[in-house]
Design an enzyme around this catalytic site. Structure first.
Site, PDB file in Angstrom:
ATOM      1  N   HIS A 136       6.398   4.284  12.546  1.00  0.00           N
ATOM      2  CA  HIS A 136       6.387   4.243  11.087  1.00  0.00           C
ATOM      3  C   HIS A 136       7.358   5.311  10.594  1.00  0.00           C
ATOM      4  O   HIS A 136       7.002   6.470  10.455  1.00  0.00           O
ATOM      5  CB  HIS A 136       4.946   4.531  10.635  1.00  0.00           C
ATOM      6  CG  HIS A 136       4.712   4.482   9.166  1.00  0.00           C
ATOM      7  ND1 HIS A 136       3.969   3.497   8.563  1.00  0.00           N
ATOM      8  CD2 HIS A 136       5.093   5.311   8.163  1.00  0.00           C
ATOM      9  CE1 HIS A 136       3.899   3.725   7.254  1.00  0.00           C
ATOM     10  NE2 HIS A 136       4.577   4.815   6.992  1.00  0.00           N
ATOM     11  N   CYS A 181       7.204  10.144  -3.407  1.00  0.00           N
ATOM     12  CA  CYS A 181       6.603  10.477  -4.689  1.00  0.00           C
ATOM     13  C   CYS A 181       7.429  11.577  -5.344  1.00  0.00           C
ATOM     14  O   CYS A 181       7.805  12.546  -4.687  1.00  0.00           O
ATOM     15  CB  CYS A 181       5.180  10.977  -4.450  1.00  0.00           C
ATOM     16  SG  CYS A 181       4.413  11.663  -5.902  1.00  0.00           S
ATOM     17  N   ARG A 241       0.836  -1.206   0.000  1.00  0.00           N
ATOM     18  CA  ARG A 241       0.000   0.000   0.000  1.00  0.00           C
ATOM     19  C   ARG A 241       0.875   1.263   0.000  1.00  0.00           C
ATOM     20  O   ARG A 241       0.951   1.979  -0.994  1.00  0.00           O
ATOM     21  CB  ARG A 241      -0.939  -0.025   1.234  1.00  0.00           C
ATOM     22  CG  ARG A 241      -2.056   1.009   1.217  1.00  0.00           C
ATOM     23  CD  ARG A 241      -1.675   2.409   1.618  1.00  0.00           C
ATOM     24  NE  ARG A 241      -1.092   2.508   2.948  1.00  0.00           N
ATOM     25  CZ  ARG A 241      -0.606   3.625   3.449  1.00  0.00           C
ATOM     26  NH1 ARG A 241      -0.630   4.747   2.744  1.00  0.00           N
ATOM     27  NH2 ARG A 241      -0.056   3.652   4.650  1.00  0.00           N
ATOM     28  N   ASP A 242       1.591   1.464   1.086  1.00  0.00           N
ATOM     29  CA  ASP A 242       2.345   2.707   1.232  1.00  0.00           C
ATOM     30  C   ASP A 242       3.500   2.790   0.239  1.00  0.00           C
ATOM     31  O   ASP A 242       3.848   3.878  -0.246  1.00  0.00           O
ATOM     32  CB  ASP A 242       2.874   2.786   2.675  1.00  0.00           C
ATOM     33  CG  ASP A 242       3.254   4.187   3.088  1.00  0.00           C
ATOM     34  OD1 ASP A 242       3.106   5.111   2.275  1.00  0.00           O
ATOM     35  OD2 ASP A 242       3.719   4.354   4.232  1.00  0.00           O
ATOM     36  N   ASN A 296       9.668   4.678   2.582  1.00  0.00           N
ATOM     37  CA  ASN A 296       9.558   4.072   3.913  1.00  0.00           C
ATOM     38  C   ASN A 296      10.872   3.378   4.267  1.00  0.00           C
ATOM     39  O   ASN A 296      11.706   3.110   3.403  1.00  0.00           O
ATOM     40  CB  ASN A 296       8.438   3.021   3.916  1.00  0.00           C
ATOM     41  CG  ASN A 296       7.075   3.661   3.827  1.00  0.00           C
ATOM     42  OD1 ASN A 296       6.525   4.109   4.822  1.00  0.00           O
ATOM     43  ND2 ASN A 296       6.531   3.725   2.624  1.00  0.00           N
ATOM     44  N   HIS A 334      10.241   6.974   8.003  1.00  0.00           N
ATOM     45  CA  HIS A 334      10.597   7.124   6.596  1.00  0.00           C
ATOM     46  C   HIS A 334      12.096   7.395   6.504  1.00  0.00           C
ATOM     47  O   HIS A 334      12.724   7.779   7.488  1.00  0.00           O
ATOM     48  CB  HIS A 334       9.799   8.276   5.975  1.00  0.00           C
ATOM     49  CG  HIS A 334       8.385   7.901   5.680  1.00  0.00           C
ATOM     50  ND1 HIS A 334       7.799   8.133   4.471  1.00  0.00           N
ATOM     51  CD2 HIS A 334       7.463   7.268   6.425  1.00  0.00           C
ATOM     52  CE1 HIS A 334       6.554   7.676   4.490  1.00  0.00           C
ATOM     53  NE2 HIS A 334       6.321   7.152   5.670  1.00  0.00           N
TER      54      HIS A 334
HETATM   55 MG    MG Z   1       4.840   5.646   4.993  1.00  0.00          MG
END
Ligand code: MG
Length: 293
Positions: A210, A243, A18-19, A252, A212
């Protein structure tokens, strides 16, 4: 202090499908997404965010969410979850037969507005409703707090703000709260102190982090959060994410590097290092326009 103390095992929450993929410019064929998810399961991942039920107008890469859910192998003991931005997303995730959904809220008003077009209090109300309906359907809710360590628009985010949101999420029924370092603004002190403060206040919710990519600082942050007692770490195979059109949004943390680091420290993850490395290579190979380090 002669010896650092760490847990003997941790959980890795894989967010790559997903991410990692959501911002890829070229549409990745559903077959490849399904193959990636099945490979991750074969590597030993037990918790995987497989897709997102979001309006395809905003995230066209995830427009095959329903199909992905229908086609992946469902293995006993593996939790397949999907990000849902709202109640509509929940409805679709329930139809797809997932056992878990993931909500998102930002700790800064301006980022929340930009991300989900709601105020923080509106988001909290909606997540409360999501929790109510999910619970009636025996579906668990995991919740991200984005910009928990700093916001690209507002700068510093007060810890009390993050704590208040986390407590509200727990009160709503979210079983796990993942602190998102959305644009890599954390540092090891924050990465240690924020979880420590949260552990004192949360009654039963589990805490995850989470991170990055942040020029290597992410691993110092991971170590600091590990030392604070965080038991769950989010990662994306291949370090995908970010992106080309969203400056500041880096990839990530790569799951295979997380696994390698924990392996070397003697901390069990249940994931096979060689197989997860292969997943990382595969994830990168299916992306044409990814940012990775
Ligand atoms: Mg992320």
């Amino acid at each position: 202090m002669d010896k650092l103390s760490f847990p003997t095992e941790v959980v890795i929450f894989e967010v790559g499908p997903r991410d990692g993929l959501q911002n890829q410019r070229e549409f990745i064929p559903t077959d490849k997404k399904v193959e990636l998810i099945n490979k991750l399961v074969a590597a030993g991942c037990k918790k995987i965010e497989v897709t997102s039920f979001v309006n395809p107008k905003w995230v066209p890469q995830m427009r095959d969410a329903k199909e992905v859910c229908a086609r992946i192998e469902r293995r006993e003991g593996v939790v397949y979850s999907a990000l849902i931005p709202n109640l509509k997303g929940l409805e679709l995730a329930l139809e797809a037969g997932l056992q878990e959904v993931v909500t998102i809220i930002s700790a800064s008003e301006s980022h929340n507005k930009k991300n989900v077009n709601r105020s923080i209090s509106q988001s909290l109300k909606e997540i409360e409703e999501i929790n109510r309906i999910a619970s009636e359907n025996n579906v668990r809710v995991r919740s991200y707090i984005a910009t928990a360590f700093g916001c690209p628009i507002e700068g510093d985010v007060p810890e009390e703000k993050v704590i208040d949101i986390a407590l509200a999420l727990e009160e709503s029924g979210s079983y796990e709260i993942s602190l998102g370092d959305t644009t890599g603004m954390a540092n090891p002190i924050k990465a240690f102190e924020l979880p420590k403060k949260l552990f004192k206040r949360l009654k039963h919710a589990t805490l995850a982090v989470h991170y990055h990519q942040a020029d290597g600082m992410e691993f110092a942050n991971i170590l600091a959060s590990l030392q604070a007692g965080v038991p769950v770490f989010d990662g994306a195979a291949g370090g995908l994410g970010g992106c080309p059109y969203a400056p500041g949004a880096t990839g990530n943390v790569a799951t295979e590097i997380l696994v390698e680091m924990f392996n070397r420290m003697g901390i069990k993850t249940g994931i096979d290092l060689n197989l997860i490395k292969e997943c990382g290579r595969f994830a990168k190979s299916i992306c044409n326009s990814c940012i990775t380090n």
